[in-house]
Design a protein around this motif. Structure first.
Motif, mmCIF file in Angstrom:
data_model
loop_
_atom_site.group_PDB
_atom_site.id
_atom_site.type_symbol
_atom_site.label_atom_id
_atom_site.label_comp_id
_atom_site.label_asym_id
_atom_site.label_seq_id
_atom_site.Cartn_x
_atom_site.Cartn_y
_atom_site.Cartn_z
ATOM 1 N N GLN A 38 -9.130 -2.579 -0.666
ATOM 2 C CA GLN A 38 -10.045 -1.449 -0.520
ATOM 3 C C GLN A 38 -11.290 -1.588 -1.388
ATOM 4 O O GLN A 38 -12.058 -0.635 -1.514
ATOM 5 N N ILE B 80 -7.650 7.189 -7.082
ATOM 6 C CA ILE B 80 -8.209 7.770 -5.842
ATOM 7 C C ILE B 80 -7.523 7.186 -4.621
ATOM 8 O O ILE B 80 -7.165 7.914 -3.681
ATOM 9 N N LEU B 81 -7.333 5.882 -4.602
ATOM 10 C CA LEU B 81 -6.639 5.244 -3.479
ATOM 11 C C LEU B 81 -5.216 5.767 -3.336
ATOM 12 O O LEU B 81 -4.750 6.030 -2.227
ATOM 13 N N SER C 155 -4.945 -3.956 -2.824
ATOM 14 C CA SER C 155 -5.194 -2.803 -1.938
ATOM 15 C C SER C 155 -6.137 -3.147 -0.788
ATOM 16 O O SER C 155 -6.156 -2.453 0.216
ATOM 17 N N VAL D 258 -3.997 8.705 -4.374
ATOM 18 C CA VAL D 258 -4.018 10.114 -3.935
ATOM 19 C C VAL D 258 -4.349 10.175 -2.438
ATOM 20 O O VAL D 258 -3.731 10.940 -1.690
ATOM 21 N N ASN D 259 -5.302 9.382 -1.997
ATOM 22 C CA ASN D 259 -5.688 9.378 -0.582
ATOM 23 C C ASN D 259 -4.597 8.835 0.317
ATOM 24 O O ASN D 259 -4.552 9.147 1.513
ATOM 25 N N ALA D 260 -3.701 8.020 -0.235
ATOM 26 C CA ALA D 260 -2.621 7.448 0.574
ATOM 27 C C ALA D 260 -1.454 8.426 0.739
ATOM 28 O O ALA D 260 -0.564 8.196 1.554
ATOM 29 N N TRP E 133 -10.399 4.163 -9.628
ATOM 30 C CA TRP E 133 -10.446 3.677 -8.245
ATOM 31 C C TRP E 133 -9.036 3.640 -7.661
ATOM 32 O O TRP E 133 -8.795 4.120 -6.557
#
Length: 133
Positions: A73, A127-128, A71, A130-132, A124
């Motif tokens: 991130q 969250i990544l 990722s 869902v945010n994408a 983690w």
């Protein structure tokens, strides 16, 4: 830095640990003359369980670590902290379970480190994801 440097490091170290655990089972099988199963031998039962527990958790943990690394991130230090936590957790767990079938420091701390690594990495990634969206 190569495109993926962290996960291969911890995958390789975990592979070496797996071989060590597997050789322990093989040696015990040979010395106890047990070709299949545990033959009712307590030492072999523990060694098989230590190896099995490793196999149950490490593949998912490494997959999660790889996905987080992929990722891009997560900072390098965090990836190493997660990988080191996994490796240390599995070493402590193997030592603890090998010495006692009951609760031990190594087994307890090893389980906490392994579960924490998996949970932190999974959250983690969640969250990544869902945010994408």
């Amino acid at each position: 830095m190569p495109p993926f440097a962290v996960t291969p490091l911890y995958a390789a170290l975990c592979a070496i640990l797996l071989i060590a655990l597997s050789l322990r089972v093989a040696r015990l099988r040979g010395s106890l003359k047990v070709a299949l199963g545990d033959g009712g031998e307590r030492a072999l039962q523990k060694a098989i369980r230590v190896q099995g527990n490793f196999i149950e958790y490490v593949p998912m943990a490494l997959l999660l670590l790889f996905l987080l690394e992929l990722s891009r991130q997560a900072p390098l230090w965090a990836l190493h902290a997660l990988g080191a936590g996994l490796l240390l957790g599995r070493i402590l767990h193997a030592i603890g379970l090998s010495s006692s079938a009951g609760l031990s420091f190594g087994r307890f701390v090893g389980t906490i480190l392994t579960f924490s690594m998996i949970m932190i990495t999974a959250i983690w990634l969640l969250i990544l994801a869902v945010n994408a969206m």
